[in-house]
Motif scaffolding. Structure first.
Motif, PDB file in Angstrom:
ATOM      1  N   ILE A 217       0.847  -1.198   0.000  1.00 49.91           N
ATOM      2  CA  ILE A 217       0.000   0.000   0.000  1.00 49.91           C
ATOM      3  C   ILE A 217       0.882   1.248   0.000  1.00 49.91           C
ATOM      4  O   ILE A 217       0.601   2.227  -0.706  1.00 49.91           O
ATOM      5  N   ALA A 218       1.962   1.212   0.790  1.00 46.20           N
ATOM      6  CA  ALA A 218       2.887   2.353   0.829  1.00 46.20           C
ATOM      7  C   ALA A 218       3.437   2.638  -0.570  1.00 46.20           C
ATOM      8  O   ALA A 218       3.500   3.804  -0.998  1.00 46.20           O
ATOM      9  N   TYR A 219       3.812   1.576  -1.288  1.00 45.71           N
ATOM     10  CA  TYR A 219       4.380   1.760  -2.623  1.00 45.71           C
ATOM     11  C   TYR A 219       3.329   2.282  -3.606  1.00 45.71           C
ATOM     12  O   TYR A 219       3.647   3.061  -4.510  1.00 45.71           O
ATOM     13  N   GLN A 220       2.070   1.875  -3.395  1.00 47.19           N
ATOM     14  CA  GLN A 220       0.998   2.371  -4.262  1.00 47.19           C
ATOM     15  C   GLN A 220       0.809   3.876  -4.075  1.00 47.19           C
ATOM     16  O   GLN A 220       0.647   4.624  -5.053  1.00 47.19           O
ATOM     17  N   PHE A 221       0.846   4.326  -2.810  1.00 46.42           N
ATOM     18  CA  PHE A 221       0.790   5.768  -2.544  1.00 46.42           C
ATOM     19  C   PHE A 221       1.987   6.476  -3.188  1.00 46.42           C
ATOM     20  O   PHE A 221       1.841   7.546  -3.765  1.00 46.42           O
ATOM     21  N   PHE A 222       3.150   5.858  -3.066  1.00 47.66           N
ATOM     22  CA  PHE A 222       4.370   6.424  -3.638  1.00 47.66           C
ATOM     23  C   PHE A 222       4.230   6.597  -5.149  1.00 47.66           C
ATOM     24  O   PHE A 222       4.590   7.635  -5.711  1.00 47.66           O
ATOM     25  N   LYS A 223       3.702   5.582  -5.811  1.00 48.75           N
ATOM     26  CA  LYS A 223       3.529   5.643  -7.268  1.00 48.75           C
ATOM     27  C   LYS A 223       2.491   6.690  -7.677  1.00 48.75           C
ATOM     28  O   LYS A 223       2.610   7.315  -8.733  1.00 48.75           O
ATOM     29  N   ASP A 224       1.448   6.842  -6.824  1.00 53.93           N
ATOM     30  CA  ASP A 224       0.339   7.737  -7.177  1.00 53.93           C
ATOM     31  C   ASP A 224       0.619   9.208  -6.879  1.00 53.93           C
ATOM     32  O   ASP A 224      -0.174  10.071  -7.253  1.00 53.93           O
ATOM     33  N   MET A 225       1.730   9.507  -6.206  1.00 58.69           N
ATOM     34  CA  MET A 225       2.040  10.891  -5.856  1.00 58.69           C
ATOM     35  C   MET A 225       2.177  11.752  -7.116  1.00 58.69           C
ATOM     36  O   MET A 225       2.855  11.349  -8.065  1.00 58.69           O
ATOM     37  N   PRO A 226       1.556  12.930  -7.132  1.00 59.89           N
ATOM     38  CA  PRO A 226       1.726  13.824  -8.297  1.00 59.89           C
ATOM     39  C   PRO A 226       3.179  14.258  -8.472  1.00 59.89           C
ATOM     40  O   PRO A 226       3.693  14.321  -9.583  1.00 59.89           O
ATOM     41  N   THR A 227       3.835  14.595  -7.368  1.00 60.10           N
ATOM     42  CA  THR A 227       5.266  14.930  -7.387  1.00 60.10           C
ATOM     43  C   THR A 227       5.931  14.293  -6.170  1.00 60.10           C
ATOM     44  O   THR A 227       5.291  14.090  -5.134  1.00 60.10           O
ATOM     45  N   LYS A 228       7.210  13.973  -6.307  1.00 61.75           N
ATOM     46  CA  LYS A 228       7.962  13.341  -5.216  1.00 61.75           C
ATOM     47  C   LYS A 228       9.154  14.223  -4.869  1.00 61.75           C
ATOM     48  O   LYS A 228       9.715  14.892  -5.732  1.00 61.75           O
ATOM     49  N   ASN A 229       9.548  14.181  -3.600  1.00 56.24           N
ATOM     50  CA  ASN A 229      10.797  14.827  -3.202  1.00 56.24           C
ATOM     51  C   ASN A 229      11.712  13.781  -2.576  1.00 56.24           C
ATOM     52  O   ASN A 229      11.369  12.594  -2.496  1.00 56.24           O
ATOM     53  N   VAL A 230      12.872  14.200  -2.117  1.00 58.15           N
ATOM     54  CA  VAL A 230      13.843  13.242  -1.591  1.00 58.15           C
ATOM     55  C   VAL A 230      13.297  12.511  -0.371  1.00 58.15           C
ATOM     56  O   VAL A 230      13.615  11.335  -0.141  1.00 58.15           O
ATOM     57  N   ILE A 231      12.416  13.186   0.393  1.00 54.45           N
ATOM     58  CA  ILE A 231      11.821  12.532   1.571  1.00 54.45           C
ATOM     59  C   ILE A 231      10.930  11.369   1.151  1.00 54.45           C
ATOM     60  O   ILE A 231      10.890  10.327   1.813  1.00 54.45           O
ATOM     61  N   SER A 232      10.226  11.523   0.041  1.00 51.78           N
ATOM     62  CA  SER A 232       9.362  10.442  -0.467  1.00 51.78           C
ATOM     63  C   SER A 232      10.189   9.195  -0.765  1.00 51.78           C
ATOM     64  O   SER A 232       9.841   8.076  -0.342  1.00 51.78           O
ATOM     65  N   TRP A 233      11.287   9.381  -1.489  1.00 52.38           N
ATOM     66  CA  TRP A 233      12.163   8.257  -1.838  1.00 52.38           C
ATOM     67  C   TRP A 233      12.804   7.653  -0.586  1.00 52.38           C
ATOM     68  O   TRP A 233      12.854   6.434  -0.418  1.00 52.38           O
ATOM     69  N   THR A 234      13.271   8.531   0.293  1.00 54.84           N
ATOM     70  CA  THR A 234      13.953   8.060   1.501  1.00 54.84           C
ATOM     71  C   THR A 234      13.017   7.248   2.382  1.00 54.84           C
ATOM     72  O   THR A 234      13.397   6.212   2.935  1.00 54.84           O
ATOM     73  N   THR A 235      11.779   7.720   2.518  1.00 53.17           N
ATOM     74  CA  THR A 235      10.798   7.012   3.355  1.00 53.17           C
ATOM     75  C   THR A 235      10.538   5.613   2.822  1.00 53.17           C
ATOM     76  O   THR A 235      10.474   4.648   3.587  1.00 53.17           O
TER      77      THR A 235
END
Length: 622
Positions: free
Chosen positions: A202-220
């Motif tokens: 589920i976490a990865y699905q949210f990650f994929k669905d994000m309109p934009t990502k920052n370094v915190i998104s990847w790090t998390t």
């Protein structure tokens, strides 16, 4: 014009003017300077100036320069603190790990009907998060809505973060769905919440669905994968991060290096180290520790030592990481030397350091040294031995054959022994073939740790070694009836930057056919050397022929076959296994190192084995 001395080398002239005083406060960098400016404010009658008082409080709550006690003293002398002052104090206590006081201040704020604003809630909710105070969070949530801040992004994101990271992921999702304008912080909070719950899909699905990502998104996401034991996924996501051109922060790099450690992915770890140097990322103490740990756990102690030596200011954590590395490699004498060097330069060992050095003594059979060090924990260093230290001592005595002394130590422990302590004694019973004691300890372990499949397997093996087949079958039956499963054996080998994983009897690798053919060739050469499989304790309900087939498909054997198949003659083969290497695989690996003239470095669940010329550095005691 009067002047006061702020430091021996610096003179600051204080004008009797609020603007000049404010300018001095802006330039202030030490508490001693601030106290002198504060004294001048009292003397010149500007004590009622809310702007000056607010600036004093802001400086005092700073974790880097300030003094919270002094801040509270100033705050208590303000007749009617305003919203900014309350917010500043709440922020100070939240950032300085005193969340209870932040909540008490908020209660006082409510009692006096001090107005709130959008900056009141983020650090107040941070305090709730630190305390996992869900009831207080719900009450504050009600205040947020009641006072009209329900659509304010800072307050909403703070609420979202508390719910997500405190385990109330359903409440977080409900709030997330109601947020009219989600920003990147909102998405990151949900990803963080699901990773903490272990719901990585589920976490990865949210990650994929994000309109934009920052370094915190990847790090998390990377840190979440590592925390969930999904190390290959962590490495793959880091590589994707590189492809996307996102510069990793130190947390992402530390997490990825940890993934390399667990997988034994030395090539990837070296590449990340070179990348850190190339782009000039500041290496803090955490990253240094992880680098040393990575090289140690990937089997390259010399490189770990090089990293350590290049550090000018070495904290206790770095010394501990190095000592631990020598310990798991069975290089106990060197671990002792570094332990002594650490104290010579004035660094005091902590509890973790003692766990590392006692483990080193255990793996190297240094009984007298281990006893002396254990005694010194309280006598010399004035620390109280922890259950981990007792576990190390039981392991040390047990491995050396002092089973009676190990059992007596357990009985004298000031705390109740846990499954790890009993497990150390059971392992000693296995090593030294003490069947009767092993039976007793095995039953205690199952009572202590009924959901651990390995406990039943160990007890069954003890019974089998004694020829008590009925009891061995009974132990396995209990395991099956209770729905307890044994963790499947998994071995990994890293070649050319790619991690290849093998399960016992696995068929999923694209080169499975060639690997099994290679193993058949290895088996023929082993037979010529007089090798006979150790079948006595394996899968009790199978015939010998089936047992031999099963034992030949253990994960580490498949990984070694793949390594021999894919590397040039003379290349060192590095294997990482998630469980303790079994007796038969240990014997086989020694023979393979001799027959094929290879060094084989194998890290199992607890330590390293270096196989060379038919011998292992563990001395056949592991």
């Amino acid at each position: 014009m009067s002047s006061i001395t702020l430091t021996p080398t610096k003179q600051l002239t204080l004008e009797s003017n609020a603007t000049q005083t404010l300018s001095l406060l802006e330039r202030c960098s030490k508490m001693e300077e601030l106290k002198q400016i504060h004294a001048h404010i009292l003397k010149t009658g500007y004590i009622a100036d809310t702007i000056l008082l607010s600036r004093i409080l802001t400086f005092c709550v700073s974790p880097k320069y300030g003094n919270l006690e002094y801040a509270q003293m100033v705050f208590d002398r303000v007749k009617r603190p305003n919203t900014f002052m309350y917010n500043t104090m709440i922020k100070g206590y939240s950032k300085n790990n005193e969340p209870e006081k932040a909540l008490l201040l908020y209660q006082h704020m409510l009692y006096l009907s001090v107005p709130h604003n959008s900056y009141t809630y983020p650090f107040l909710l941070k305090a709730c998060s630190s305390l996992s105070a869900m009831e207080e969070t719900k009450q504050i949530h009600a205040h947020v809505i009641k006072l009209g801040f329900g659509s304010e992004v800072y307050a909403t994101n703070s609420l979202l973060h508390v719910y997500a990271t405190s385990g109330s992921i359903k409440a977080a999702l409900l709030l997330f769905d109601q947020v009219p304008e989600r920003d990147i912080v909102s998405w990151n909070s949900m990803i963080d919440g699901y990773t903490k719950c272990g719901k990585m899909e589920i976490a990865y699905q949210f990650f994929k669905d994000m309109p934009t990502k920052n370094v915190i998104s990847w790090t998390t996401m990377i840190s979440g994968y590592v925390g969930a034991g999904m190390y290959k996924e962590a490495l793959n996501l880091f590589h994707e991060m590189q492809t996307e051109g996102v510069k990793p922060d130190s947390v992402a790099l530390a997490s990825t290096l940890s993934a390399c450690s667990y997988l034994g992915a030395l090539d990837q770890g070296r590449w990340i180290h070179a990348y850190i140097d190339k782009i000039g990322i500041e290496i803090d103490s955490i990253l240094l520790c992880v680098l040393i740990d990575m090289y140690a756990k990937c089997g390259d102690m010399e490189e770990a030592l090089e990293v350590f030596k290049k550090v000018e200011k070495k904290e206790v954590s770095l010394w501990t990481a190095l000592i631990s590395g020598f310990g798991i490699h069975g290089r106990g004498r060197e671990a002792l030397d570094w332990f002594e060097n650490m104290q010579k330069v004035g660094i005091k060992p902590n509890h973790i350091t003692f766990t590392a050095i006692l483990t080193a003594c255990s793996y190297s059979g240094l009984v007298d040294e281990g006893k002396y060090l254990f005694d010194s924990i309280g006598r010399v260093h004035k620390l109280s031995p922890t259950i981990e230290h007792y576990g190390c001592m039981v392991d040390l005595l047990g491995r050396a054959g002092f089973l009676k002394e190990a059992k007596e130590l357990i009985e004298k422990m000031p705390v109740k022994p846990n499954a790890v302590v009993w497990g150390a004694l059971l392992n000693a019973c296995r090593i030294h073939r003490n069947v009767e004691l092993g039976k007793i300890i095995g039953k205690i372990l199952i009572e202590e740790d009924p959901n651990h499949g390995g406990r039943y397997i160990h007890l069954a093996s003890i019974h089998a070694a004694a020829g008590d087949w009925d009891q061995a079958v009974e132990a396995r039956r209990h395991m099956k009836e209770r729905g307890v499963s044994k963790l499947p054996g998994c071995s990994a080998i890293s070649l050319n930057g790619v991690v290849h994983e093998f399960l016992a009897g696995g068929q999923s690798h694209p080169q499975t056919t060639e690997i099994y053919l290679m193993w058949d060739n290895i088996a023929e050469r082993l037979k010529k050397e007089g090798y006979k499989p150790a079948l006595q304790n394996l899968l009790l309900d199978l015939e010998d022929e089936a047992k031999e087939m099963a034992i030949n498909r253990h994960s580490e054997k498949l990984a070694i076959a793949f390594g021999l198949l894919r590397t040039k003659p003379g290349t060192t083969i590095r294997i990482v296994k998630n469980l303790r290497v079994c007796e038969d695989c240990h014997t086989v690996t020694k023979l393979i190192s001799k027959i094929y003239g290879r060094e084989i470095v194998m890290r199992d669940r607890t330590r390293f084995h270096l196989f060379r010329d038919g011998k292992c550095t563990c001395g056949d005691k592991w």
